[in-house]
Design a protein around this motif. Sequence first.
Motif, PDB file in Angstrom:
ATOM      1  N   GLU A  72      41.192  39.333  34.467  1.00 29.82           N
ATOM      2  CA  GLU A  72      39.858  38.931  34.904  1.00 29.82           C
ATOM      3  C   GLU A  72      38.838  38.945  33.767  1.00 29.82           C
ATOM      4  OE1 GLU A  72      39.975  43.407  35.788  1.00 29.82           O
ATOM      5  OE2 GLU A  72      41.387  41.764  35.917  1.00 29.82           O
ATOM      6  N   THR A  74      36.509  37.712  30.930  1.00 27.02           N
ATOM      7  CA  THR A  74      35.888  36.420  30.644  1.00 27.02           C
ATOM      8  C   THR A  74      36.274  35.969  29.232  1.00 27.02           C
ATOM      9  OG1 THR A  74      33.918  37.396  29.648  1.00 27.02           O
ATOM     10  CG2 THR A  74      33.871  37.046  32.063  1.00 27.02           C
ATOM     11  N   GLN A  75      35.963  34.732  28.935  1.00 25.31           N
ATOM     12  CA  GLN A  75      36.219  34.218  27.588  1.00 25.31           C
ATOM     13  C   GLN A  75      35.479  35.080  26.557  1.00 25.31           C
ATOM     14  OE1 GLN A  75      35.615  30.018  27.159  1.00 25.31           O
ATOM     15  NE2 GLN A  75      35.774  30.086  24.940  1.00 25.31           N
ATOM     16  N   ASN A 155      42.631  32.888  25.690  1.00 20.59           N
ATOM     17  CA  ASN A 155      41.715  32.264  26.654  1.00 20.59           C
ATOM     18  C   ASN A 155      42.346  31.025  27.283  1.00 20.59           C
ATOM     19  OD1 ASN A 155      39.322  33.876  26.888  1.00 20.59           O
ATOM     20  ND2 ASN A 155      38.910  33.394  24.744  1.00 20.59           N
ATOM     21  N   GLU A 159      42.898  30.745  31.326  1.00 19.45           N
ATOM     22  CA  GLU A 159      42.030  29.799  32.026  1.00 19.45           C
ATOM     23  C   GLU A 159      42.526  29.435  33.430  1.00 19.45           C
ATOM     24  OE1 GLU A 159      38.828  28.092  33.159  1.00 19.45           O
ATOM     25  OE2 GLU A 159      38.976  29.289  31.334  1.00 19.45           O
ATOM     26  N   ARG A 162      41.676  32.350  35.691  1.00 19.46           N
ATOM     27  CA  ARG A 162      40.232  32.383  35.986  1.00 19.46           C
ATOM     28  C   ARG A 162      39.858  31.327  37.027  1.00 19.46           C
ATOM     29  NH1 ARG A 162      39.436  32.377  29.835  1.00 19.46           N
ATOM     30  NH2 ARG A 162      39.461  34.583  29.319  1.00 19.46           N
ATOM     31  N   ARG A 163      40.395  30.138  36.843  1.00 24.47           N
ATOM     32  CA  ARG A 163      40.107  29.045  37.771  1.00 24.47           C
ATOM     33  C   ARG A 163      40.590  29.396  39.173  1.00 24.47           C
ATOM     34  NH1 ARG A 163      41.698  25.334  34.572  1.00 24.47           N
ATOM     35  NH2 ARG A 163      43.834  25.233  35.308  1.00 24.47           N
ATOM     36  N   LYS A 166      38.247  31.749  40.761  1.00 30.31           N
ATOM     37  CA  LYS A 166      36.971  31.086  41.030  1.00 30.31           C
ATOM     38  C   LYS A 166      37.070  30.159  42.249  1.00 30.31           C
ATOM     39  CE  LYS A 166      33.489  28.146  38.899  1.00 30.31           C
ATOM     40  NZ  LYS A 166      33.139  27.330  37.748  1.00 30.31           N
ATOM     41  N   ARG A 172      39.564  35.511  45.214  1.00 31.13           N
ATOM     42  CA  ARG A 172      38.272  36.019  44.750  1.00 31.13           C
ATOM     43  C   ARG A 172      37.915  37.312  45.488  1.00 31.13           C
ATOM     44  NH1 ARG A 172      35.766  31.460  45.046  1.00 31.13           N
ATOM     45  NH2 ARG A 172      35.043  31.726  47.167  1.00 31.13           N
TER      46      ARG A 172
END
Length: 191
Positions: A72, A74-75, A155, A159, A162-163, A166, A172
């Motif tokens: 989880e 972030t970039q 990253n 990705e 993360r997507r 999201k 989520r």
Amino acid sequence: MQCADIFFLRAEICQLGMDQRKVNMLAREYAEEKGRRRLVKPIILSHRMLPGLRQGQEKMSKSDPESAIFMEDTQADVNAKIKRAYCPPQIIEGNPVLEYARYLVLPRIQRLNITRRLQDGGNTTYRGWEALREDYQTGRLHPGDLKPAVASALNEILEPVRRHFKENEEARDLLARVKKYRRGGGSTSKK
């Protein structure tokens, strides 16, 4: 206790590091002893242990969030953690940034793109461990060039995860519950 957790959680697949192999095998043996009707014999997936990102850490630790990359993150988190990571020039052994490149990046995306000025050697792409190791060990590849490339590759790998978190409401919500539990706000009792 960890062995009991496997059965309490009704885990059919246990995916843990090699350092946890003994407890996983104990769970399998115990389930076999008790018979299939009472307990499911878990499938064990053991994986290589990656070192923590700080100097001297033999393995990542969830109790030290700066020592590891989490799904989880972030970039910006990944970039900052890799930028601060222990990565001594020309040293292969105990170098977590190289370990991430070798065991996560190269097997997953089959390349590591180095972006640098022409006077520093210009851009290059590594497609295998041996060439990367040799260039790093001889000093042809500097930590200042390796780190951003590894961060970018991690990253890229993260990705889709993360997507998913999201775009998928159930995922989520699950992630939010896990994060709440990590901060000590979780509860196992139902109200």
